[in-house]
Design an enzyme around this catalytic site. Structure first.
Site, PDB file in Angstrom:
ATOM      1  N   ASP A  32      30.324 -14.745   2.691  1.00 18.49           N
ATOM      2  CA  ASP A  32      29.346 -14.226   3.132  1.00 18.49           C
ATOM      3  C   ASP A  32      29.502 -14.403   4.607  1.00 18.49           C
ATOM      4  O   ASP A  32      29.723 -15.299   5.353  1.00 18.49           O
ATOM      5  CB  ASP A  32      28.277 -15.106   2.763  1.00 18.49           C
ATOM      6  CG  ASP A  32      27.018 -14.173   2.792  1.00 18.49           C
ATOM      7  OD1 ASP A  32      26.223 -14.003   1.928  1.00 18.49           O
ATOM      8  OD2 ASP A  32      26.382 -14.012   4.026  1.00 18.49           O
ATOM      9  N   ASN A  88      19.938 -11.515  -6.736  1.00 18.52           N
ATOM     10  CA  ASN A  88      18.896 -11.125  -6.044  1.00 18.52           C
ATOM     11  C   ASN A  88      18.901  -9.552  -6.675  1.00 18.52           C
ATOM     12  O   ASN A  88      19.860  -8.746  -6.254  1.00 18.52           O
ATOM     13  CB  ASN A  88      18.681 -11.212  -4.692  1.00 18.52           C
ATOM     14  CG  ASN A  88      18.661 -12.703  -4.212  1.00 18.52           C
ATOM     15  OD1 ASN A  88      18.103 -13.527  -4.926  1.00 18.52           O
ATOM     16  ND2 ASN A  88      19.200 -12.833  -3.173  1.00 18.52           N
ATOM     17  N   GLN A  95      16.692  -9.196  -2.347  1.00 21.53           N
ATOM     18  CA  GLN A  95      17.779  -8.557  -2.093  1.00 21.53           C
ATOM     19  C   GLN A  95      17.825  -7.566  -0.898  1.00 21.53           C
ATOM     20  O   GLN A  95      16.708  -6.976  -0.556  1.00 21.53           O
ATOM     21  CB  GLN A  95      17.975  -7.471  -3.402  1.00 21.53           C
ATOM     22  CG  GLN A  95      19.431  -6.627  -3.459  1.00 21.53           C
ATOM     23  CD  GLN A  95      19.440  -5.909  -4.669  1.00 21.53           C
ATOM     24  OE1 GLN A  95      18.663  -5.470  -5.352  1.00 21.53           O
ATOM     25  NE2 GLN A  95      20.996  -5.438  -4.998  1.00 21.53           N
ATOM     26  N   HIS A 101      25.535  -7.881  -6.484  1.00 16.93           N
ATOM     27  CA  HIS A 101      26.545  -9.223  -5.835  1.00 16.93           C
ATOM     28  C   HIS A 101      26.168 -10.468  -6.464  1.00 16.93           C
ATOM     29  O   HIS A 101      24.778 -10.632  -6.692  1.00 16.93           O
ATOM     30  CB  HIS A 101      26.849  -9.137  -4.425  1.00 16.93           C
ATOM     31  CG  HIS A 101      25.323  -9.189  -3.680  1.00 16.93           C
ATOM     32  ND1 HIS A 101      24.861  -7.799  -3.374  1.00 16.93           N
ATOM     33  CD2 HIS A 101      25.018 -10.258  -3.211  1.00 16.93           C
ATOM     34  CE1 HIS A 101      23.673  -8.264  -2.881  1.00 16.93           C
ATOM     35  NE2 HIS A 101      23.619  -9.697  -2.431  1.00 16.93           N
ATOM     36  N   HIS A 103      26.118 -14.228  -5.427  1.00 14.37           N
ATOM     37  CA  HIS A 103      26.367 -15.448  -4.401  1.00 14.37           C
ATOM     38  C   HIS A 103      26.809 -16.565  -5.191  1.00 14.37           C
ATOM     39  O   HIS A 103      26.294 -17.088  -6.058  1.00 14.37           O
ATOM     40  CB  HIS A 103      25.041 -15.920  -3.968  1.00 14.37           C
ATOM     41  CG  HIS A 103      24.273 -14.908  -3.098  1.00 14.37           C
ATOM     42  ND1 HIS A 103      24.281 -14.708  -1.664  1.00 14.37           N
ATOM     43  CD2 HIS A 103      23.424 -13.845  -3.456  1.00 14.37           C
ATOM     44  CE1 HIS A 103      23.528 -13.714  -1.331  1.00 14.37           C
ATOM     45  NE2 HIS A 103      23.196 -13.032  -2.451  1.00 14.37           N
TER      46      HIS A 103
END
Ligand code: 5GP
Ligand code: ZN
Length: 140
Positions: A32, A88, A95, A101, A103
């Protein structure tokens, strides 16, 4: 299908460089850009889908299987004491990038921002809880 306006489509396809830690035909896993902790990574399906509502259940299943394997691997390498897997959906849920995606967030005992993923509690009466429970009954 790729979405030409989607940044994660471009990253997943390798058209935009990223710090990739894993790649196969279906997924790319990247660090990230604004990590919550050391090693914070994102599992990106290469096929565009916006969120949990759109993703194929089989793909979602394989993403979770990959999350399990990476949690083991990352914990081993990083020596973290815990791990969050977070996903999210829609703006109201936090989001910000509208390409599905997951995390992967390693957690460390004395990290400075350990309260970031905590929430305060709402209270419902016993009747309200019963109503919620009844309304949510589900059978496959
Ligand atoms: P969301 O809030 O949608 O669940 O998470 C989006 C995440 O993507 C955020 O943690 C954000 O830091 C990360 N992110 C946004 N743009 C980029 C990017 O261009 N590259 C990388 N590696 N991460 C990004
Ligand atoms: Zn996309």
């Amino acid at each position: 299908m790729k979405d030409t306006n989607c940044i994660f489509c471009k990253i997943a396809a390798g058209d935009i460089p990223s710090n990739t830690i894993y790649e196969d035909e279906e997924f790319r896993v990247i660090l990230d850009l604004a990590p919550a902790s050391k090693g914070h990574a994102l599992i990106l399906p290469k096929e565009h889908c916006a969120d949990i509502y759109e993703i194929d259940a089989e793909v979602a299943g394989r993403a979770m299987k990959l999350a399990k394997k990476l949690a083991m691997h990352m914990t081993d390498v990083l020596g973290c004491e815990g791990f969050n897997i977070l996903q999210n959906n829609h703006e109201v849920a936090g989001q910000t990038v509208f390409h599905f995606h997951m995390h992967l967030i390693p957690r460390y005992k004395n990290a400075k921002n350990n309260d970031i993923l905590m929430w305060t509690h709402e209270t419902f009466s016993e009747e309200e809880m019963a109503e919620i429970r009844d309304s949510l009954q589900y059978r496959q």
